[in-house]
Design a protein around this motif. Structure first.
Motif, PDB file in Angstrom:
ATOM      1  N   ASP A  23      11.897   1.024  -4.270  1.00 30.85           N
ATOM      2  CA  ASP A  23      12.568  -0.075  -4.871  1.00 30.85           C
ATOM      3  C   ASP A  23      11.711  -1.468  -4.605  1.00 30.85           C
ATOM      4  OD1 ASP A  23      14.624   1.380  -5.724  1.00 30.85           O
ATOM      5  OD2 ASP A  23      15.816   1.281  -3.610  1.00 30.85           O
ATOM      6  N   ILE A  24      10.728  -1.271  -3.909  1.00 34.21           N
ATOM      7  CA  ILE A  24       9.890  -2.464  -3.683  1.00 34.21           C
ATOM      8  C   ILE A  24       9.212  -2.891  -4.787  1.00 34.21           C
ATOM      9  CG2 ILE A  24       7.916  -3.302  -2.208  1.00 34.21           C
ATOM     10  CD1 ILE A  24       8.461  -1.567  -0.058  1.00 34.21           C
ATOM     11  N   ILE A  25       9.035  -4.071  -5.469  1.00 32.41           N
ATOM     12  CA  ILE A  25       8.413  -4.660  -6.233  1.00 32.41           C
ATOM     13  C   ILE A  25       7.128  -5.233  -6.120  1.00 32.41           C
ATOM     14  CG2 ILE A  25       8.751  -6.501  -8.228  1.00 32.41           C
ATOM     15  CD1 ILE A  25      10.939  -4.354  -8.234  1.00 32.41           C
ATOM     16  N   VAL A  26       6.264  -4.445  -6.678  1.00 33.66           N
ATOM     17  CA  VAL A  26       5.050  -4.922  -6.233  1.00 33.66           C
ATOM     18  C   VAL A  26       4.284  -5.958  -7.193  1.00 33.66           C
ATOM     19  CG1 VAL A  26       4.312  -2.496  -5.360  1.00 33.66           C
ATOM     20  CG2 VAL A  26       3.817  -3.168  -7.896  1.00 33.66           C
ATOM     21  N   GLY A  27       5.028  -6.406  -8.074  1.00 32.21           N
ATOM     22  CA  GLY A  27       4.654  -7.532  -9.264  1.00 32.21           C
ATOM     23  C   GLY A  27       5.375  -7.417 -10.413  1.00 32.21           C
ATOM     24  N   PRO A  28       5.683  -8.593 -11.188  1.00 28.35           N
ATOM     25  CA  PRO A  28       6.329  -8.573 -12.301  1.00 28.35           C
ATOM     26  C   PRO A  28       5.441  -8.032 -13.463  1.00 28.35           C
ATOM     27  CG  PRO A  28       5.308 -10.898 -11.717  1.00 28.35           C
ATOM     28  CD  PRO A  28       5.074 -10.014 -10.563  1.00 28.35           C
ATOM     29  N   GLY A  29       6.297  -7.220 -14.335  1.00 31.95           N
ATOM     30  CA  GLY A  29       5.578  -6.661 -15.431  1.00 31.95           C
ATOM     31  C   GLY A  29       4.385  -5.429 -15.272  1.00 31.95           C
ATOM     32  N   LEU A  30       4.395  -4.767 -14.155  1.00 36.00           N
ATOM     33  CA  LEU A  30       3.426  -4.061 -13.678  1.00 36.00           C
ATOM     34  C   LEU A  30       4.168  -2.560 -14.198  1.00 36.00           C
ATOM     35  CD1 LEU A  30       1.848  -5.254 -10.278  1.00 36.00           C
ATOM     36  CD2 LEU A  30       0.955  -5.465 -12.522  1.00 36.00           C
ATOM     37  N   PRO A  31       3.393  -1.481 -14.474  1.00 28.81           N
ATOM     38  CA  PRO A  31       3.750  -0.174 -14.660  1.00 28.81           C
ATOM     39  C   PRO A  31       4.623   0.253 -13.600  1.00 28.81           C
ATOM     40  CG  PRO A  31       1.414  -0.515 -15.521  1.00 28.81           C
ATOM     41  CD  PRO A  31       1.836  -1.646 -14.677  1.00 28.81           C
ATOM     42  N   LYS A  32       5.417   1.082 -13.839  1.00 25.61           N
ATOM     43  CA  LYS A  32       6.207   1.614 -12.555  1.00 25.61           C
ATOM     44  C   LYS A  32       5.382   2.670 -11.688  1.00 25.61           C
ATOM     45  CE  LYS A  32      10.399   4.344 -11.841  1.00 25.61           C
ATOM     46  NZ  LYS A  32      11.528   5.554 -12.192  1.00 25.61           N
ATOM     47  N   ASP A  33       4.339   3.204 -12.440  1.00 22.90           N
ATOM     48  CA  ASP A  33       3.563   4.109 -11.566  1.00 22.90           C
ATOM     49  C   ASP A  33       2.108   3.473 -11.367  1.00 22.90           C
ATOM     50  OD1 ASP A  33       2.699   4.147 -14.179  1.00 22.90           O
ATOM     51  OD2 ASP A  33       2.322   6.376 -14.298  1.00 22.90           O
ATOM     52  N   PHE A  34       2.036   2.365 -11.019  1.00 27.26           N
ATOM     53  CA  PHE A  34       0.748   1.391 -11.026  1.00 27.26           C
ATOM     54  C   PHE A  34       0.140   1.832  -9.582  1.00 27.26           C
ATOM     55  CE2 PHE A  34      -1.327  -2.807  -9.754  1.00 27.26           C
ATOM     56  CZ  PHE A  34      -2.206  -2.619 -10.724  1.00 27.26           C
ATOM     57  N   GLN A  35      -0.938   1.921  -9.654  1.00 30.03           N
ATOM     58  CA  GLN A  35      -1.841   2.323  -8.811  1.00 30.03           C
ATOM     59  C   GLN A  35      -2.853   1.342  -8.051  1.00 30.03           C
ATOM     60  OE1 GLN A  35      -3.890   5.967  -9.740  1.00 30.03           O
ATOM     61  NE2 GLN A  35      -2.459   6.545 -11.194  1.00 30.03           N
ATOM     62  N   GLY A  36      -2.795   0.094  -8.341  1.00 28.89           N
ATOM     63  CA  GLY A  36      -3.419  -0.931  -7.809  1.00 28.89           C
ATOM     64  C   GLY A  36      -4.993  -0.801  -8.312  1.00 28.89           C
ATOM     65  N   LYS A  37      -4.853  -0.543  -9.735  1.00 31.56           N
ATOM     66  CA  LYS A  37      -6.411  -0.562 -10.284  1.00 31.56           C
ATOM     67  C   LYS A  37      -6.244  -1.575 -11.530  1.00 31.56           C
ATOM     68  CE  LYS A  37      -7.455   3.974  -8.839  1.00 31.56           C
ATOM     69  NZ  LYS A  37      -7.998   5.628  -9.343  1.00 31.56           N
ATOM     70  N   GLN A  75       0.931  -1.246  -0.186  1.00 36.79           N
ATOM     71  CA  GLN A  75       0.008  -0.026  -0.037  1.00 36.79           C
ATOM     72  C   GLN A  75       1.013   1.385   0.072  1.00 36.79           C
ATOM     73  OE1 GLN A  75      -2.919  -0.603   3.129  1.00 36.79           O
ATOM     74  NE2 GLN A  75      -4.438  -1.513   2.030  1.00 36.79           N
ATOM     75  N   LYS A  76       2.085   1.208   0.830  1.00 39.62           N
ATOM     76  CA  LYS A  76       3.063   2.344   0.817  1.00 39.62           C
ATOM     77  C   LYS A  76       3.433   2.683  -0.592  1.00 39.62           C
ATOM     78  CE  LYS A  76       4.483   1.763   5.541  1.00 39.62           C
ATOM     79  NZ  LYS A  76       5.627   1.478   6.329  1.00 39.62           N
ATOM     80  N   VAL A  77       3.717   1.632  -1.498  1.00 31.26           N
ATOM     81  CA  VAL A  77       4.405   1.958  -2.920  1.00 31.26           C
ATOM     82  C   VAL A  77       2.945   2.613  -3.571  1.00 31.26           C
ATOM     83  CG1 VAL A  77       5.436   0.965  -4.855  1.00 31.26           C
ATOM     84  CG2 VAL A  77       5.878   0.332  -2.540  1.00 31.26           C
ATOM     85  N   LEU A  78       2.052   1.940  -3.682  1.00 34.62           N
ATOM     86  CA  LEU A  78       0.858   2.406  -4.395  1.00 34.62           C
ATOM     87  C   LEU A  78       0.344   3.714  -4.288  1.00 34.62           C
ATOM     88  CD1 LEU A  78      -1.204  -1.132  -4.444  1.00 34.62           C
ATOM     89  CD2 LEU A  78       0.437  -0.390  -6.195  1.00 34.62           C
ATOM     90  N   LYS A  79       0.271   4.171  -2.891  1.00 36.47           N
ATOM     91  CA  LYS A  79      -0.040   5.221  -2.375  1.00 36.47           C
ATOM     92  C   LYS A  79       0.795   6.309  -2.948  1.00 36.47           C
ATOM     93  CE  LYS A  79      -1.544   7.797   1.785  1.00 36.47           C
ATOM     94  NZ  LYS A  79      -1.185   9.211   1.437  1.00 36.47           N
ATOM     95  N   LYS A  80       2.093   6.249  -3.129  1.00 41.43           N
ATOM     96  CA  LYS A  80       2.956   7.344  -3.798  1.00 41.43           C
ATOM     97  C   LYS A  80       2.305   7.348  -5.234  1.00 41.43           C
ATOM     98  CE  LYS A  80       7.335   7.279  -3.273  1.00 41.43           C
ATOM     99  NZ  LYS A  80       7.471   8.445  -2.698  1.00 41.43           N
TER     100      LYS A  80
END
Length: 597
Positions: A501-515, A409-414
């Motif tokens: 630097d936390i990877i939220v998932g493979p192949g996801l956009p750098k500015d991925f918002q969780g949507k 969530q911290k990464v997505l929130k940014k």
């Protein structure tokens, strides 16, 4: 002008070596006559010269204003003959040659076909057809199977014999290629055979010898489990992502050893807390009370889909009324389980809380439509499989932020905060009528740095003006250090850098918002869980230019196709969103989402 009126006259017109017979009406005049001749000879009327060959007609070249009714055609000896002089205009073909779809090769015809190709139902194979059409819209999965079909493991790095020996994946890739290269419905006979070899339970026959209907989700899960065993190797995974147009770095593949989990894998962080030890330790002060609190149990588990619990007959005591997919997913991620307590030395009730610790590029969600109901009063006591018909709505966008662990969530929130800031700035610019200037932010940063330097310099000046002696040098240095510290990045900024630097998932956009955006749906129609009919609904790869918004919504009313086995029809997003259930019509059973860019 003569007042005579003549009936239609039959004449013969000699044009070069040709004899042309026609019937014309003298009442319509010379221009009508020339127009008839132009259609027959392709000689432009303004270049025609008509002269008489029979006596009693006009003299010389026929003029356009000559009154043909002035001629007594009845007194002229038949056949009445004209002489036509003039060259036909040269015929030219169209600038762009017209090619009919029927004349195109099958591969070219498939490219220009208005709808993609469907799959023939070979006897209750709609469960398979619907899932295949949905997976066809996953580029990386399609890439790995078609590569296998074209050239075997030799075309896929680090795959080895394990990959080459998968008949099911190789046949599935061939089916994808057939669909790509055919404008007609494709018969998936080889895929049906390979499926029954891989999953013998799908070979079940009914009492009258017909193939039995199977569960589309069971086929999907079985196919992914099979593919996970045959698609191992990080080099191969990166290669397949790259061939599908997605760059994936090696660090993004940490903890993933096969392509299926790189695409669909959801790493779940599961936390179990014992309810009974916590309640006992906090509610009683007697000597018999359990004062020790059971430590929470945290573990990670891998899933390939989320479940939307819509509360069927399996939990009749539940008071939760699920009406939306978000409510159903939240309900499935939290619950109560019974497991061993080391403090109590017996089984106890624990609270289970699941949160996503790694997000996938493709997110599958299964609606809990089917459940098993016990039948103790029946003769065989075997129970019966039932279907929940209640409506559960869903949107074209699925936001999983609330389902993620705090670290993700911290990464997505940014990214979400940055997007909200950009949107606010854009609205402010539009309100002020200012044009967007990319250099404004850089200039502001330079001005801020300069202002900070000026503040430090002003301290030196003030010290000298106030006449402070050398004894106050320590105070001066302290003040300068305080100013420098105030301008330096704080610990939170350093932490934010680490969070990036936390990877939220493979192949996801750098500015991925969780949507995630909805791109495919498998639906089931009918009240019988072991019967009914499955269909696939897939978002069109190429969208028309006049896409509008759905009324009372921010979602685009995009182009979709519905695959009813071999029959394919166009539809819209608003049609797909109506597949929420509540009646005998098709209702969503599996939704497929992809990361929104």
């Amino acid at each position: 002008m003569s007042n005579k009126h003549h009936p239609p006259v039959q004449v013969q017109v000699k044009w070069g070596k040709e004899q042309i017979s026609l019937t014309f009406s003298p009442d319509q005049g010379v221009k009508s006559l020339k127009a008839q001749l132009e259609q027959l000879t392709n000689v432009p009327s303004d270049r025609m010269k008509l002269m008489p060959k029979s006596k009693g007609l006009w003299k010389g070249i026929l003029k356009d204003d000559f009154d043909l009714n002035s001629i007594d055609f009845a007194s002229i000896k038949p056949p009445i003959q004209f002489l036509l002089m003039g060259s036909a205009s040269q015929l030219t073909g169209p600038k762009v040659q017209t090619v009919f779809v029927e004349d195109l090769p099958p591969e070219e015809a498939a490219k220009v076909a208005p709808e993609p190709s469907g799959l023939v139902n070979l006897g209750n194979t709609c469960y398979m057809n619907s899932v295949v059409q949905c997976l066809r819209a996953v580029p990386v999965f399609r890439q790995v199977t078609t590569s296998l079909h074209r050239g075997g493991a030799g075309t896929v790095p680090s795959s080895g014999d394990l990959f080459r020996n998968s008949e099911l994946l190789r046949t599935l890739g061939g089916t994808f290629l057939q669909l790509d290269h055919s404008a007609q419905a494709v018969s998936p006979m080889s895929l049906v055979v390979a499926t029954k070899r891989a999953f013998p339970q799908f070979s079940q026959m009914g009492p009258h010898g017909q193939p039995m209907q199977q569960d589309a989700e069971e086929f999907f899960s079985g196919l992914l489990e099979h593919a996970a065993r045959y698609t191992k190797g990080k080099v191969m995974m990166q290669h397949m992502f790259f061939e599908a147009g997605v760059n994936v770095h090696e660090e993004e593949m940490e903890g993933v050893d096969n392509l299926v989990d790189a695409l669909f894998g959801i790493l779940m962080e599961e936390t179990y807390t014992c309810d009974e030890t916590q309640v006992a330790g906090l509610s009683s002060e007697s000597d018999d009370a359990t004062t020790a609190v059971e430590p929470a149990v945290v573990r990670n588990d891998l899933h390939r889909k989320l479940v939307c619990n819509i509360q069927g007959g399996s939990d009749a005591s539940s008071q939760t009324n699920v009406t939306h997919i978000m409510e159903g997913i939240s309900l499935a991620l939290n619950g109560k389980v019974e497991k061993r307590s080391e403090v109590l030395q017996r089984d106890a009730i624990w609270t289970r809380k699941q949160r996503i610790a790694r997000l996938p590029p493709v997110l599958a969600v299964q609606f809990g439509r089917f459940y098993w109901k016990e039948t103790p009063d029946s003769r065989d006591h075997t129970g019966v499989k039932c279907k929940v018909m209640k409506p559960v709505a869903f949107n074209a966008t699925l936001d999983v932020y609330d389902f993620c662990c705090e670290r993700i969530q911290k990464v997505l929130k940014k990214a979400r905060d940055a997007a909200a800031k950009r949107e606010e700035d854009e609205i402010a610019r539009k309100l002020k009528g200012e044009a967007k200037n990319d250099g404004d932010e850089d200039k502001a940063m330079e001005d801020g740095t300069k202002a900070g330097e000026d503040n430090v310099a002003s301290v030196d000046v003030s010290m000298e003006e106030n006449g402070q002696d050398d004894d106050d040098d320590d105070d001066e240095e302290d003040l300068k250090a305080a100013l420098a510290m105030s301008m330096a990045p704080d610990n939170d900024a350093t932490m934010d850098q680490k969070e990036e630097d936390i990877i939220v998932g493979p192949g996801l956009p750098k500015d991925f918002q969780g949507k995630y955006e909805l791109f495919a749906v498998v639906t089931h129609k009918g009240r019988d869980a072991d019967g009914g009919h499955y269909m696939g609904w897939v978002k069109a790869e190429h969208q028309s230019d006049d896409i509008k918004k759905i009324s009372d919504s921010d979602d685009d009313n995009a182009d979709w196709f519905v695959f009813d086995d071999d029959e394919v029809s166009p539809c819209k997003t608003e049609d797909v969103l109506k597949l929420k259930g509540g009646g005998d019509w098709h209702m969503s059973y599996m939704n497929f989402y992809r990361a929104k860019k």
